[in-house]
Design a protein around this motif. Structure first.
Motif, PDB file in Angstrom:
ATOM      1  N   THR B  40       0.841  -1.196   0.000  1.00  0.00           N
ATOM      2  CA  THR B  40       0.000   0.000   0.000  1.00  0.00           C
ATOM      3  C   THR B  40       0.875   1.244   0.000  1.00  0.00           C
ATOM      4  O   THR B  40       1.846   1.311   0.748  1.00  0.00           O
ATOM      5  CB  THR B  40      -0.907   0.012   1.247  1.00  0.00           C
ATOM      6  OG1 THR B  40      -1.608  -1.219   1.296  1.00  0.00           O
ATOM      7  CG2 THR B  40      -1.914   1.145   1.173  1.00  0.00           C
ATOM      8  N   THR B  46      -4.675   9.623  -0.539  1.00  0.00           N
ATOM      9  CA  THR B  46      -5.422   8.370  -0.516  1.00  0.00           C
ATOM     10  C   THR B  46      -4.448   7.186  -0.454  1.00  0.00           C
ATOM     11  O   THR B  46      -3.240   7.362  -0.587  1.00  0.00           O
ATOM     12  CB  THR B  46      -6.335   8.257  -1.759  1.00  0.00           C
ATOM     13  OG1 THR B  46      -7.203   7.155  -1.588  1.00  0.00           O
ATOM     14  CG2 THR B  46      -5.535   8.057  -3.024  1.00  0.00           C
ATOM     15  N   VAL B  48      -3.085   3.856  -2.125  1.00  0.00           N
ATOM     16  CA  VAL B  48      -3.060   3.128  -3.391  1.00  0.00           C
ATOM     17  C   VAL B  48      -2.557   1.715  -3.101  1.00  0.00           C
ATOM     18  O   VAL B  48      -1.417   1.526  -2.685  1.00  0.00           O
ATOM     19  CB  VAL B  48      -2.157   3.826  -4.424  1.00  0.00           C
ATOM     20  CG1 VAL B  48      -2.160   3.047  -5.733  1.00  0.00           C
ATOM     21  CG2 VAL B  48      -2.607   5.262  -4.652  1.00  0.00           C
ATOM     22  N   ASP B  49      -3.440   0.756  -3.307  1.00  0.00           N
ATOM     23  CA  ASP B  49      -3.143  -0.638  -3.026  1.00  0.00           C
ATOM     24  C   ASP B  49      -2.688  -1.301  -4.322  1.00  0.00           C
ATOM     25  O   ASP B  49      -3.402  -1.229  -5.316  1.00  0.00           O
ATOM     26  CB  ASP B  49      -4.443  -1.304  -2.572  1.00  0.00           C
ATOM     27  CG  ASP B  49      -4.241  -2.199  -1.392  1.00  0.00           C
ATOM     28  OD1 ASP B  49      -3.111  -2.249  -0.890  1.00  0.00           O
ATOM     29  OD2 ASP B  49      -5.219  -2.847  -0.980  1.00  0.00           O
ATOM     30  N   LEU B  72       5.119   6.821  -8.010  1.00  0.00           N
ATOM     31  CA  LEU B  72       3.931   7.384  -7.359  1.00  0.00           C
ATOM     32  C   LEU B  72       4.303   8.618  -6.534  1.00  0.00           C
ATOM     33  O   LEU B  72       3.575   9.615  -6.541  1.00  0.00           O
ATOM     34  CB  LEU B  72       3.256   6.330  -6.469  1.00  0.00           C
ATOM     35  CG  LEU B  72       2.569   5.176  -7.192  1.00  0.00           C
ATOM     36  CD1 LEU B  72       1.933   4.217  -6.186  1.00  0.00           C
ATOM     37  CD2 LEU B  72       1.501   5.671  -8.159  1.00  0.00           C
ATOM     38  N   HIS B  76       2.914  12.319  -7.057  1.00  0.00           N
ATOM     39  CA  HIS B  76       2.272  12.996  -5.928  1.00  0.00           C
ATOM     40  C   HIS B  76       2.827  14.418  -5.785  1.00  0.00           C
ATOM     41  O   HIS B  76       2.073  15.378  -5.615  1.00  0.00           O
ATOM     42  CB  HIS B  76       2.523  12.200  -4.645  1.00  0.00           C
ATOM     43  CG  HIS B  76       2.099  12.911  -3.398  1.00  0.00           C
ATOM     44  ND1 HIS B  76       0.794  12.913  -2.956  1.00  0.00           N
ATOM     45  CD2 HIS B  76       2.788  13.680  -2.526  1.00  0.00           C
ATOM     46  CE1 HIS B  76       0.706  13.638  -1.855  1.00  0.00           C
ATOM     47  NE2 HIS B  76       1.903  14.114  -1.573  1.00  0.00           N
ATOM     48  N   LYS B 186      -6.069  11.212  -9.838  1.00  0.00           N
ATOM     49  CA  LYS B 186      -6.008   9.908  -9.172  1.00  0.00           C
ATOM     50  C   LYS B 186      -6.090   8.788 -10.209  1.00  0.00           C
ATOM     51  O   LYS B 186      -5.325   7.829 -10.165  1.00  0.00           O
ATOM     52  CB  LYS B 186      -7.135   9.791  -8.147  1.00  0.00           C
ATOM     53  CG  LYS B 186      -6.975   8.616  -7.221  1.00  0.00           C
ATOM     54  CD  LYS B 186      -7.755   8.792  -5.932  1.00  0.00           C
ATOM     55  CE  LYS B 186      -9.208   8.425  -6.092  1.00  0.00           C
ATOM     56  NZ  LYS B 186      -9.939   8.374  -4.817  1.00  0.00           N
ATOM     57  N   VAL B 190      -3.253   5.962 -11.166  1.00  0.00           N
ATOM     58  CA  VAL B 190      -3.576   4.531 -11.202  1.00  0.00           C
ATOM     59  C   VAL B 190      -3.149   3.931 -12.551  1.00  0.00           C
ATOM     60  O   VAL B 190      -2.579   2.834 -12.611  1.00  0.00           O
ATOM     61  CB  VAL B 190      -5.090   4.313 -10.958  1.00  0.00           C
ATOM     62  CG1 VAL B 190      -5.504   2.877 -11.300  1.00  0.00           C
ATOM     63  CG2 VAL B 190      -5.446   4.632  -9.511  1.00  0.00           C
ATOM     64  N   ALA B 209      -6.994   2.483  -5.922  1.00  0.00           N
ATOM     65  CA  ALA B 209      -6.841   3.725  -5.161  1.00  0.00           C
ATOM     66  C   ALA B 209      -8.197   4.099  -4.574  1.00  0.00           C
ATOM     67  O   ALA B 209      -8.946   4.874  -5.146  1.00  0.00           O
ATOM     68  CB  ALA B 209      -6.298   4.831  -6.053  1.00  0.00           C
TER      69      ALA B 209
END
Lengths: 122, 343
Positions: B40, B46, B48-49, B72, B76, B186, B190, B209
Motif C-alpha cells: 500500500t 489516498t 493506493v493498493d 507514485l 504525488h 487519481k 492509477v 486507489a
C-alpha cells in the motif's frame, strides 16, 4: 427401547444439534483483519474470535494508534493525529472500506476470504 | 437396539463431526502457482493498493514495488493540491500573474481535462477549486452560503485556462482562479502504476486507489474479475450489483463518500460547476472504461450531468459503460454493460 438406546439416541441428537448450532452461530472465519504500517502488513488477526475485546497499540509515524479488535469487527480509537478521521469511521465489519490514518501511515483493513467478488468500487 | 445399529449411529456421528471443520475450510486452490504480493502506498491523499500475482521471486517483486513507489511519489509531488511546490499549487499561485513551466505529465492531464470539459458541457471543470474550497467535510464541516458561492463562481471557467504545449506552460489568466485535479489525477496515477506493472512483466495485477480500480489482465485463474458496486442507500455493507471485467478500469462516484448534513439536507462533495451546489440527480455513478483516468473523470462528470445526458455521453464513447443509480432510486445500465442485479 431400552434405557441405554434412549441415551445413545439423545447423545446423537445432542451432538447433531450441537454441530449444526456450531456451524450456524460460530460464523465461518471468512476474513482477516490486517493492520498495515508504512504500507507493510504488520499484524494479521482472524476476523472472528468469540468474546474478543482487545486493544492494540500500533506505533505510527506521528504517534500511537489504538486498534480495538472485537468479534467480527474492528475500529480505531485514541489516535495521535490532528484530524481523527479514522476514529470517525467507527466499527467496520466488512471488507472494502479500510480505516486509514494517513498522517500515521496506518491502515486497518478487513480482507474477505469467501465473498463472490474480488473488489468493491465505491 | 442391536449393537450393529449402535455402530451405524456412531459412524454417522463421526461423519457429522468431520463435516464441521470441512465447512470452515476456505482455502482456494491456485491453479497457476502464482504468488500474491501486496503493498500500500500513500499518495494524493489516498491509499493506493497494488496487488500482484506473479511467479517472480521476492527480490524481483521488491524491486517492482520500489519502482512503483518512486514513480507514485514523483507524481504525488507534481499533482498534490496540498504540497506548496506541486505544479498544481504553482499554477494556482501564479493565477493572474504569469504562465508556469510544468512537467509533461501535468500538461497531459490538464489538456485531457480540458478536452473532456468540452465533451461534458463544462460539467467536469478543473477550475472549480475556488468553490470546492468553500466546502469542508469531516470534523469542521461547513456548507457555504449562496453569497459566498456566487462570489467565487465567476472564477470557475475551464475555457480560460491557457495551455502552451510548445512552451510547456499553463496559465490561469484571472487572479483568484485555482486548479483542482481531484477528479482526474487519481485515475491518471492509477494508470501509470498499472502500465508500469505491465511493462515490468507482471502477469496479473490490480491497482486500487480507494475504489478507483485498474487491472493488468484477467484474474490469475483466467476468470474475469468480479467487482461489487456499493449500494448508495445502505450502510456500507451491501453491494447492489456485480460487474465482471477482464481488464480496463472501473470507478464509482457516490454522494455518500464525503458529505455534511445541515437542516436535514445532505451536502456532498460532487459539485455542479453551474451553480456551485452539490449535484442532485444521482446517488451513485459507476464507469467502466479502458483506463482509470477516463473512468475517474467520467464518473464525476456523469454524476453532475444526470442520468439522461450522462448516459447519452457514455453511449457515444467507445469502450465505456455506466451503471447509474439516480435520485429516484432507479438504476440505469448502458447498453453494453454486463452486470448482475443484486437488489
Amino acid at each position: 427401547m431400552k434405557r441405554g438406546d434412549v441415551l445413545v439416541l439423545a447423545l446423537v441428537a445432542a451432538i447433531a444439534l450441537g454441530g449444526l448450532a456450531f456451524i450456524h452461530f460460530s460464523r465461518p472465519d471468512e476474513g482477516v483483519i490486517v493492520i498495515e504500517v508504512e504500507g507493510e502488513d504488520q499484524y494479521v488477526f482472524p476476523l472472528f474470535e468469540p468474546g474478543r475485546d482487545e486493544l492494540l497499540e500500533v506505533q505510527g509515524r506521528v504517534g500511537s494508534v489504538f486498534v480495538q479488535l472485537g468479534d467480527g469487527r474492528v475500529r480505531v480509537i485514541n489516535v495521535d493525529c490532528p484530524d481523527k478521521l479514522c476514529e470517525a469511521v467507527g466499527w467496520v465489519s466488512t471488507p472494502g472500506r479500510p480505516i486509514a490514518c494517513l498522517p500515521n501511515r496506518v491502515t486497518v483493513t478487513i480482507r474477505a476470504m469467501s465473498e463472490d467478488y474480488d473488489f468493491i468500487t465505491r | 437396539m442391536k449393537s450393529r445399529n449402535l455402530i451405524v449411529i456412531l459412524l454417522a456421528v463421526l461423519l457429522l463431526m468431520s463435516f464441521v471443520p470441512g465447512c470452515r475450510d476456505n482455502s482456494t486452490p491456485n491453479p497457476d502457482d502464482l504468488e500474491r504480493h501486496e503493498r500500500t502506498f500513500f499518495v494524493m491523499d489516498t491509499m493506493v493498493d497494488v496487488i500482484l500475482w506473479t511467479a517472480k521471486d521476492r527480490s524481483e517483486v521488491a524491486d517492482i514495488f520500489s519502482q512503483v513507489d518512486d514513480e507514485l511519489q514523483r507524481l504525488h509531488a507534481i499533482f498534490s493540491a496540498f504540497e506548496d511546490d506541486s505544479d498544481v499549487a504553482k499554477i494556482s499561485d501564479a493565477a493572474g500573474i504569469e504562465p508556469v513551466q510544468v512537467q509533461p505529465e501535468t500538461l497531459e492531464v490538464i489538456q485531457a481535462a480540458l478536452d473532456y470539459a468540452d465533451m461534458t458541457d463544462g460539467k467536469f471543470d478543473i477550475t472549480l477549486a475556488p468553490v470546492l474550497r468553500l466546502y469542508t467535510f469531516g470534523e469542521d464541516a461547513r456548507v457555504p452560503t449562496q453569497q459566498e458561492i456566487d462570489e467565487k463562481l465567476p472564477l470557475v471557467d475551464y475555457s480560460l485556462v491557457e495551455v502552451d504545449m510548445q512552451a510547456g506552460t499553463v496559465f490561469l489568466p484571472q487572479p483568484g482562479m485555482r486548479l483542482d485535479l481531484g477528479g482526474i489525477a487519481k485515475g491518471y496515477v492509477v494508470d501509470v502504476a498499472t502500465d508500469m506493472l505491465r511493462d515490468l512483466g507482471v502477469e496479473t495485477g490490480v491497482v486500487n486507489a480507494g475504489g478507483d480500480i485498474s487491472f493488468v489482465g484477467p484474474k490469475y485463474d483466467g476468470t474475469p474479475w468480479r467487482i461489487g458496486i456499493k449500494d448508495p442507500t445502505r450502510h456500507r455493507t451491501h453491494q447492489f450489483a456485480v460487474i465482471e471485467l477482464e481488464g480496463g478500469a472501473i470507478v464509482t462516484s457516490g454522494d455518500y463518500e464525503r458529505y455534511v448534513e445541515q437542516d436535514g439536507v445532505r451536502y456532498h462533495h460532487i459539485i455542479d460547476p453551474a451553480d456551485g451546489q452539490p449535484a442532485r440527480s444521482c446517488k451513485s455513478v459507476t464507469i467502466v472504461a479502458p483506463n482509470a483516468m477516463l473512468a475517474d473523470l467520467l464518473s464525476t462528470a456523469v454524476f453532475v450531468m444526470g442520468p439522461e445526458a450522462g448516459m447519452a455521453l457514455v453511449e457515444s464513447l467507445e469502450g465505456v459503460e455506466a451503471l447509474i443509480w439516480d435520485a429516484q432510486d432507479q438504476v440505469h445500465a448502458s447498453s453494453g454493460l454486463d452486470w448482475e442485479d443484486r437488489r
